[in-house]
Scaffold this motif. Structure first.
Motif, mmCIF file in Angstrom:
data_model
loop_
_atom_site.group_PDB
_atom_site.id
_atom_site.type_symbol
_atom_site.label_atom_id
_atom_site.label_comp_id
_atom_site.label_asym_id
_atom_site.label_seq_id
_atom_site.Cartn_x
_atom_site.Cartn_y
_atom_site.Cartn_z
ATOM 1 N N GLU A 8 4.727 4.889 -7.080
ATOM 2 C CA GLU A 8 5.107 5.564 -6.204
ATOM 3 C C GLU A 8 5.512 4.940 -5.195
ATOM 4 O O GLU A 8 5.002 4.021 -4.555
ATOM 5 C CB GLU A 8 3.598 6.603 -5.389
ATOM 6 N N GLY A 28 8.751 -8.640 0.495
ATOM 7 C CA GLY A 28 7.695 -9.023 1.035
ATOM 8 C C GLY A 28 7.607 -9.471 2.463
ATOM 9 O O GLY A 28 7.947 -10.316 3.107
ATOM 10 N N LEU A 33 9.191 -10.390 -3.448
ATOM 11 C CA LEU A 33 8.426 -10.643 -4.698
ATOM 12 C C LEU A 33 8.542 -8.923 -6.163
ATOM 13 O O LEU A 33 9.047 -7.699 -5.391
ATOM 14 C CB LEU A 33 7.088 -9.955 -4.241
ATOM 15 N N ALA A 40 -1.432 -8.798 -10.830
ATOM 16 C CA ALA A 40 -2.863 -8.720 -10.664
ATOM 17 C C ALA A 40 -2.854 -7.891 -9.584
ATOM 18 O O ALA A 40 -1.774 -8.074 -9.062
ATOM 19 C CB ALA A 40 -2.998 -9.704 -10.130
ATOM 20 N N PRO A 41 -4.071 -7.323 -8.515
ATOM 21 C CA PRO A 41 -3.963 -6.668 -7.973
ATOM 22 C C PRO A 41 -3.911 -7.396 -6.728
ATOM 23 O O PRO A 41 -4.024 -8.102 -6.090
ATOM 24 C CB PRO A 41 -5.679 -6.415 -7.773
ATOM 25 N N LEU A 42 -2.498 -6.296 -5.902
ATOM 26 C CA LEU A 42 -2.538 -6.986 -4.653
ATOM 27 C C LEU A 42 -1.906 -6.146 -2.985
ATOM 28 O O LEU A 42 -1.509 -4.755 -3.909
ATOM 29 C CB LEU A 42 -0.850 -7.622 -5.075
ATOM 30 N N LEU A 43 -2.076 -6.627 -2.497
ATOM 31 C CA LEU A 43 -1.977 -5.909 -1.146
ATOM 32 C C LEU A 43 -0.862 -6.677 -0.328
ATOM 33 O O LEU A 43 -1.556 -7.405 -0.061
ATOM 34 C CB LEU A 43 -2.798 -5.616 -0.658
ATOM 35 N N ALA A 44 0.129 -5.865 0.136
ATOM 36 C CA ALA A 44 1.316 -6.793 0.421
ATOM 37 C C ALA A 44 1.897 -6.257 1.514
ATOM 38 O O ALA A 44 1.781 -5.338 1.850
ATOM 39 C CB ALA A 44 2.508 -7.526 0.017
ATOM 40 N N LEU A 45 2.272 -6.510 3.000
ATOM 41 C CA LEU A 45 2.889 -6.379 3.828
ATOM 42 C C LEU A 45 4.253 -6.445 3.683
ATOM 43 O O LEU A 45 4.555 -7.608 2.767
ATOM 44 C CB LEU A 45 2.534 -7.147 4.888
ATOM 45 N N PHE A 69 3.780 -0.769 3.705
ATOM 46 C CA PHE A 69 3.086 -2.399 2.715
ATOM 47 C C PHE A 69 2.731 -1.932 1.635
ATOM 48 O O PHE A 69 3.131 -0.482 1.303
ATOM 49 C CB PHE A 69 1.476 -2.701 3.587
ATOM 50 N N ASP A 71 0.292 -1.427 -1.884
ATOM 51 C CA ASP A 71 -0.889 -1.529 -2.881
ATOM 52 C C ASP A 71 -0.595 -1.460 -4.405
ATOM 53 O O ASP A 71 0.096 -0.274 -5.021
ATOM 54 C CB ASP A 71 -1.559 -0.091 -2.110
ATOM 55 N N MET A 72 -0.637 -3.242 -5.196
ATOM 56 C CA MET A 72 -0.587 -2.488 -6.535
ATOM 57 C C MET A 72 -2.109 -3.018 -6.632
ATOM 58 O O MET A 72 -2.723 -3.854 -6.497
ATOM 59 C CB MET A 72 0.047 -3.947 -6.689
ATOM 60 N N ASN A 73 -2.799 -1.737 -7.980
ATOM 61 C CA ASN A 73 -4.475 -1.769 -8.204
ATOM 62 C C ASN A 73 -4.304 -2.913 -9.859
ATOM 63 O O ASN A 73 -5.914 -2.553 -9.820
ATOM 64 C CB ASN A 73 -4.739 -1.101 -8.153
#
Lengths: 131, 295
Positions: A8, A28, A33, A40-45, A69, A71-73
């Motif tokens: 999304e 990123g 990226l 893998a779960p990732l939170l990136a600015l 940012f 949010d990959m959960n």
């Protein structure tokens, strides 16, 4: 065909994209990226730049995002962008406007903040050149 | 007793007023639909933002490096009330109900010995507050020149708030706006913006994939640093959109009332006009008949 995952793209003003895709290439804060299914779960600015969605219902799509940012959960991925516009809808004039605004804002800053603002302007310039 | 001509003029003027209120009602109805759509479109972003923030808050709980915007600076001596109202009047009790709530809370805070400051967003709230708390108003942000409230405006307000907080001008900020319930009901609401911690804890339950080990890029505190000001902007944006929808809703029902009142007034005046006219005809007839009889 590669595995897909729900993705999304949301901006404060609306939900821009929602659907299954194969991969998303993101600008990123520490380099580009790419997120694919099973990441893998990732939170990136994210920096201002162009993101690329591949394998979606509409094929390859390029969207300009003005920072945000990601949010990959593990199962699904959400990109929250400050502002987002499809590259097809973006003109050089519109970019000029954004750059001019950023320059104005940078002029008012000092020290580290100013360096940051200048970096942002540089990225915006590259984006402009890319479209 | 007004003459026939007076009544005719009054009826015409009330009719003209009714036309205006009717037109305003229709315009408000059209704008309301758009404002409502905008408010709904902004919801996914705000929800996901809250989820991510709650997640991060858990990860960094107890971390002394957590941003002060989130944890507060440990004091609550100076309160800043951010009062969001409309730019225009003629919308029933919309503006005054928001201001009333803010003033009510301000009196409570002052009674508790806190210092209270006001930041007005929107002209109308400023006009009312200026009379009550002239000295305590620290600023006015009006969107007179803005046709449609966008994220840009929320950005401006948010940046101003963060700057003021960093300059130590206040310890706690609360945002006042009208929550849109329906066309006939708008609820004035106060929402604590800074520190944001209280609000984050409330939404902690709907954190998705709570136990997943996240990778952070850059690290969690850096992301939180960038995220919290953004969250403030998003909250302000949501408040502005809710306000815009509420304003149009309030105006629509106010103008609907006004149109109906004007209709009643026209009926009453028309009745009076006809009675007066008939009375006059009767009087003239009596004069003619009694004149004829006298001959």
């Amino acid at each position: 065909m590669a595995a897909t995952f729900p993705f999304e793209l949301v901006s404060p003003e609306k939900l821009l994209f929602s659907g299954d895709v194969e991969a998303v290439l993101l600008p990123g804060a520490e380099g580009e990226l790419q997120v694919m299914a099973g990441h893998a779960p990732l939170l990136a600015l994210l920096e201002p730049g162009i993101m690329e969605v591949t394998g979606g219902p509409a094929g390859k799509q390029r969207v300009f995002i003005d920072g945000g940012f990601c949010d990959m959960n593990g199962e699904s991925c959400t990109v929250l962008a400050e502002a987002a516009t499809a590259v097809e809808d973006l003109s050089a004039e519109a970019m000029d406007e954004i750059i001019a605004e950023a320059e104005e804002a940078a002029a008012a800053l000092e020290g580290g903040e100013r360096d940051e603002a200048n970096r942002r302007i540089a990225t915006l310039r590259t984006v402009k050149a890319a479209i | 007793m007004p003459s026939l001509k007076d009544l005719k003029v009054r009826i015409a003027s009330v009719k003209a007023t009714q036309k205006i209120t009717k037109a305003m009602q229709l315009v408000a109805a059209a704008k309301l639909r758009r404002a409502q759509e905008a408010a709904e479109a902004s919801r996914p972003y705000a929800e996901r933002m809250a989820a991510v923030l709650a997640n991060l808050a858990q990860m960094t709980a107890g971390d002394p490096d957590a941003p002060v915007l989130m944890t507060g600076n440990g004091k609550s001596d100076t309160h800043l009330l951010v009062v969001c109202t409309a730019e225009r009047g003629l919308c029933g009790g919309f503006n005054s109900s928001i201001v009333r709530k803010a003033v009510f809370d301000a009196r409570d805070l002052m009674a508790a010995g806190k210092e209270v400051k006001f930041l007005c967003v929107g002209r109308k709230g400023f006009d009312i507050l200026r009379r009550l708390f002239r000295e305590q108003i620290v600023g006015l942000i009006d969107f007179k020149s803005v046709r449609r409230v966008g994220f840009q405006q929320a950005h401006e307000v948010g940046d101003k708030l963060v700057d003021m907080f960093e300059a130590g001008e206040f310890d706690v900020a609360t945002l006042y706006y009208a929550e849109f319930r329906s066309v006939i009901s708008q609820k004035p609401t106060g929402l604590q913006l800074i520190p944001a911690a209280a609000e984050v804890h409330a939404s902690e339950e709907d954190t998705h994939a709570g136990n997943a080990v996240y990778e952070y890029e850059p690290d969690a505190t850096d992301i939180l640093d960038a995220l919290v000001p953004r969250n403030i902007r998003v909250q302000i944006f949501r408040a502005l959109l809710e306000n815009a929808a509420s304003e149009q809703g309030a105006r629509m029902s106010a103008m609907d009332n006004a149109t109906r009142n004007a209709g009643e007034m026209i009926d009453r005046l028309t009745l009076q006009y006809n009675r007066t006219r008939q009375a006059q005809i009767t009087k003239e007839l009596i004069e003619i008949i009694s004149g004829a009889e006298a001959l």
